[in-house]
Design a protein around this motif. Sequence first.
Motif, PDB file in Angstrom:
ATOM      1  N   GLY A  73       0.879  -1.235   0.021  1.00 26.44           N
ATOM      2  CA  GLY A  73      -0.002   0.111   0.021  1.00 26.44           C
ATOM      3  C   GLY A  73       0.774   1.142  -0.066  1.00 26.44           C
ATOM      4  O   GLY A  73       0.470   2.308  -0.706  1.00 26.44           O
ATOM      5  N   PHE A  74       2.076   1.211   0.500  1.00 24.62           N
ATOM      6  CA  PHE A  74       2.724   2.501   0.762  1.00 24.62           C
ATOM      7  C   PHE A  74       3.474   2.867  -0.549  1.00 24.62           C
ATOM      8  O   PHE A  74       3.556   4.144  -0.697  1.00 24.62           O
ATOM      9  CB  PHE A  74       3.918   2.353   1.794  1.00 24.62           C
ATOM     10  CG  PHE A  74       4.741   3.555   1.663  1.00 24.62           C
ATOM     11  CD1 PHE A  74       4.308   4.608   2.678  1.00 24.62           C
ATOM     12  CD2 PHE A  74       5.998   3.486   1.620  1.00 24.62           C
ATOM     13  CE1 PHE A  74       5.275   5.779   3.146  1.00 24.62           C
ATOM     14  CE2 PHE A  74       6.825   4.546   1.677  1.00 24.62           C
ATOM     15  CZ  PHE A  74       6.211   5.700   2.431  1.00 24.62           C
ATOM     16  N   LEU A  75       3.552   1.943  -1.432  1.00 25.00           N
ATOM     17  CA  LEU A  75       4.087   2.218  -2.706  1.00 25.00           C
ATOM     18  C   LEU A  75       3.217   3.148  -3.726  1.00 25.00           C
ATOM     19  O   LEU A  75       3.385   3.688  -4.529  1.00 25.00           O
ATOM     20  CB  LEU A  75       4.188   0.900  -3.378  1.00 25.00           C
ATOM     21  CG  LEU A  75       5.727   0.084  -3.208  1.00 25.00           C
ATOM     22  CD1 LEU A  75       5.614  -0.997  -4.048  1.00 25.00           C
ATOM     23  CD2 LEU A  75       6.742   1.241  -3.622  1.00 25.00           C
ATOM     24  N   SER A  76       1.704   3.176  -3.328  1.00 23.43           N
ATOM     25  CA  SER A  76       0.893   3.800  -3.888  1.00 23.43           C
ATOM     26  C   SER A  76       1.125   5.416  -3.946  1.00 23.43           C
ATOM     27  O   SER A  76       0.538   6.161  -4.772  1.00 23.43           O
ATOM     28  CB  SER A  76      -0.640   3.522  -3.511  1.00 23.43           C
ATOM     29  OG  SER A  76      -0.967   3.925  -2.107  1.00 23.43           O
ATOM     30  N   ALA A  77       1.945   5.985  -2.875  1.00 24.70           N
ATOM     31  CA  ALA A  77       2.461   7.195  -2.525  1.00 24.70           C
ATOM     32  C   ALA A  77       2.987   7.812  -3.696  1.00 24.70           C
ATOM     33  O   ALA A  77       2.904   8.826  -4.250  1.00 24.70           O
ATOM     34  CB  ALA A  77       2.906   7.404  -1.246  1.00 24.70           C
ATOM     35  N   PHE A  78       3.851   6.722  -4.498  1.00 28.65           N
ATOM     36  CA  PHE A  78       4.553   7.215  -5.372  1.00 28.65           C
ATOM     37  C   PHE A  78       3.664   7.394  -6.807  1.00 28.65           C
ATOM     38  O   PHE A  78       4.417   7.634  -7.862  1.00 28.65           O
ATOM     39  CB  PHE A  78       5.800   6.326  -5.601  1.00 28.65           C
ATOM     40  CG  PHE A  78       6.549   6.177  -4.510  1.00 28.65           C
ATOM     41  CD1 PHE A  78       7.657   7.440  -4.290  1.00 28.65           C
ATOM     42  CD2 PHE A  78       6.709   5.294  -3.543  1.00 28.65           C
ATOM     43  CE1 PHE A  78       8.364   7.496  -3.140  1.00 28.65           C
ATOM     44  CE2 PHE A  78       7.343   5.252  -2.402  1.00 28.65           C
ATOM     45  CZ  PHE A  78       8.140   6.351  -2.102  1.00 28.65           C
ATOM     46  N   ALA A  79       2.629   6.858  -6.806  1.00 24.46           N
ATOM     47  CA  ALA A  79       1.647   7.158  -7.953  1.00 24.46           C
ATOM     48  C   ALA A  79       1.297   8.573  -8.100  1.00 24.46           C
ATOM     49  O   ALA A  79       1.012   8.808  -9.469  1.00 24.46           O
ATOM     50  CB  ALA A  79       0.384   6.070  -7.791  1.00 24.46           C
ATOM     51  N   VAL A  80       1.294   9.179  -7.076  1.00 24.78           N
ATOM     52  CA  VAL A  80       0.954  10.565  -7.063  1.00 24.78           C
ATOM     53  C   VAL A  80       1.912  11.580  -6.669  1.00 24.78           C
ATOM     54  O   VAL A  80       1.839  12.848  -6.957  1.00 24.78           O
ATOM     55  CB  VAL A  80      -0.486  11.028  -6.296  1.00 24.78           C
ATOM     56  CG1 VAL A  80      -1.531  10.159  -6.687  1.00 24.78           C
ATOM     57  CG2 VAL A  80       0.032  10.566  -4.856  1.00 24.78           C
ATOM     58  N   ALA A  81       2.911  11.101  -5.940  1.00 27.79           N
ATOM     59  CA  ALA A  81       3.987  12.112  -5.374  1.00 27.79           C
ATOM     60  C   ALA A  81       5.387  11.867  -6.128  1.00 27.79           C
ATOM     61  O   ALA A  81       5.815  10.573  -6.226  1.00 27.79           O
ATOM     62  CB  ALA A  81       4.035  11.943  -4.132  1.00 27.79           C
ATOM     63  N   ASP A  82       6.081  12.907  -6.531  1.00 27.24           N
ATOM     64  CA  ASP A  82       7.402  12.778  -6.749  1.00 27.24           C
ATOM     65  C   ASP A  82       8.441  12.576  -5.431  1.00 27.24           C
ATOM     66  O   ASP A  82       9.193  11.901  -5.566  1.00 27.24           O
ATOM     67  CB  ASP A  82       8.022  14.120  -7.222  1.00 27.24           C
ATOM     68  CG  ASP A  82       7.230  14.484  -8.631  1.00 27.24           C
ATOM     69  OD1 ASP A  82       7.366  13.347  -9.394  1.00 27.24           O
ATOM     70  OD2 ASP A  82       7.109  15.759  -8.888  1.00 27.24           O
TER      71      ASP A  82
END
Length: 640
Positions: A114-123
């Motif tokens: 789940g934490f990887l999803s942060a890199f879908a929207v954030a640099d």
Amino acid sequence: MSQGLRATEVDLGGLVTVLASHLYSTPLVALRELVQNGHDSLTRRRLEDPAHPGAGRITVRGDRARGTVSVEDDGAGLTEPEIHAYLATVGTGYTRLLREVTGSDELIGAFGLGFLSAFAVADEVTVTTTSHREPAAGHRYRSVGGERYEVAPVPPRAPGTLVELRLKSEHAHVADEDVLREVLTRYCVLLPVPVHLGDDPQPLNAVPVPWRLDPQPADPQQARTAFAARFGRRFEPLATLPVTPRGDSDATGLLWVQDGSTYGTSDNRDLAVYLRGMLLSEDARDLLPRWAGFVGGVVESARLTPTASREDLQRDDHYRAVQAALADAVVDGLYETARLQPGAWRRILARHGQELLGAALCDDRLFALLADDVPVPTSQGDLTAGALRAAGGGTVHVALGSSGGFEEMLYRAMQVPIARGDRYAVLPFLRRYGQLRGCRVVELGSEDGNRALFRDPDRPLAADEAAWLSAALADDGEQLVPVRFAPAELPLVLVPDREAELKQRIEDDRADARIPGAALRLARAFTARTDGGVTARLHLNLDSPAVRSLLDAYRAGHPGAATAAGLLRSMKVVMAAASGEGRGDLTGALAALGDAVAALTAPAPPAAPAPTAPAAAPAVATATATTATATATDHGEDTV
């Protein structure tokens, strides 16, 4: 010679890109994943530190000017080894380990992704955390792109975690407060911990959940309706249908009948599924019965197994158990609505009568409930099957063709309603209704149905009479059938051959392109018994005074017989146009009708003046006239 086993190499950058950018259907899932992590952190602290008095909360903030979003919780926090072991290692997670140790169903995370999803929207992603186990130490994790990261000590803060996202330019809108409110309200409505947007003291998920209320309110139906009205995304609710655990299903929640007209196979199923309080799928329609296209709802379960993206469900035994439980909930809920809320039940029947016809065929209990109540479309408007049977004198009449036609005209003349068998599920529903109630179902347009309506004459027509009537009344493709039927005032009825119609449709070149080969072969086998030469049967009513007069005129050689036959033929064409069949030349029929009326109303030719006898021989003239009259009478001629 064996080279031995070698370790599989992983392109971490490529893996992070695939997981972060392609595992989830929308980048907004990152908000769900981070809030879920906050929930699990709060749950972990409660499990590990029962003496902790705090109820816990999650706070989400958006800053459009800076292009950032943050998610903060006052849960368990992380130590530095836990950051390396769980936060920065793909496929591992403390939540899964804690669930295995404690057996808690409250924890949501499962895959460590789940934490990887942060890199879908954030640099860039920054995590500042202090563990409740080491309250004197603070740590900050920072990563750009997710492939590499650094961890540095920072001053401690109150136990918990703050995740900050520096959004990619294409996702800058996620920082808007309206976007955050809409997404978080949808994702977090069933979370048992408060989720706040910025400094708003009112949690986004401060919504009374009807099936969790303890004690139940004095008017539980009102609470259910209010919840359904808030979460029905497309339609207002007409009635609510509670979901409770049953059998092997632990699902709880609420379904509702939607106030949106549906017809036939239209599918407006609208079901959201929450897994341990967090939205898993907004479109879990396949958990509802296929026939329930008018149902929406929200359900939650702790046993359903999510896929890795946690946006869908694995089709396992628990899934099938929930499917069965929801089908029962719909049927039981409709039954209770019919029993206890007659006003709501009438609205449901009015809105969804057509679809309920099909639904009743899919479930025996639902058929028993609906058999006498569900409206059936007929030539006289919507009627229940019971009213249709009563109006037909104990017989249910169904037209197999499209609406209109001579079938409907016949029944209208008889003042008997006819069900529209071409509408969705009408024919199979009424067939089953006939079996259930022991009543006859006459299908007009079928061979058996036509025999039930048209009786054989007392004696057959002579060959020359039948040939003359056929030539005078029937057009190409029409077969004259002398019969008797009611009402006697109706001289003729043209009934199209429905099998011939089907044959013509499926043999059409365009139909060949539209119908799959197997289905086309089956349809052609069904219509092989008809050559298509007879497209309609003209049933001539020998009980009709008009037809009897026409036959009498023909037998007597009356010169007006042909004109009278032309009137009936024109009447047939006009009736066809009025009934929607569109057979024959309407303009020509109207012209012929006018010609017939003109012929019948033409003034008689003036009588010839009597001859004037010469003055010199009056006696001879009189004698001659008398002789001529006598001669004409002897030969059967009319005198002038």
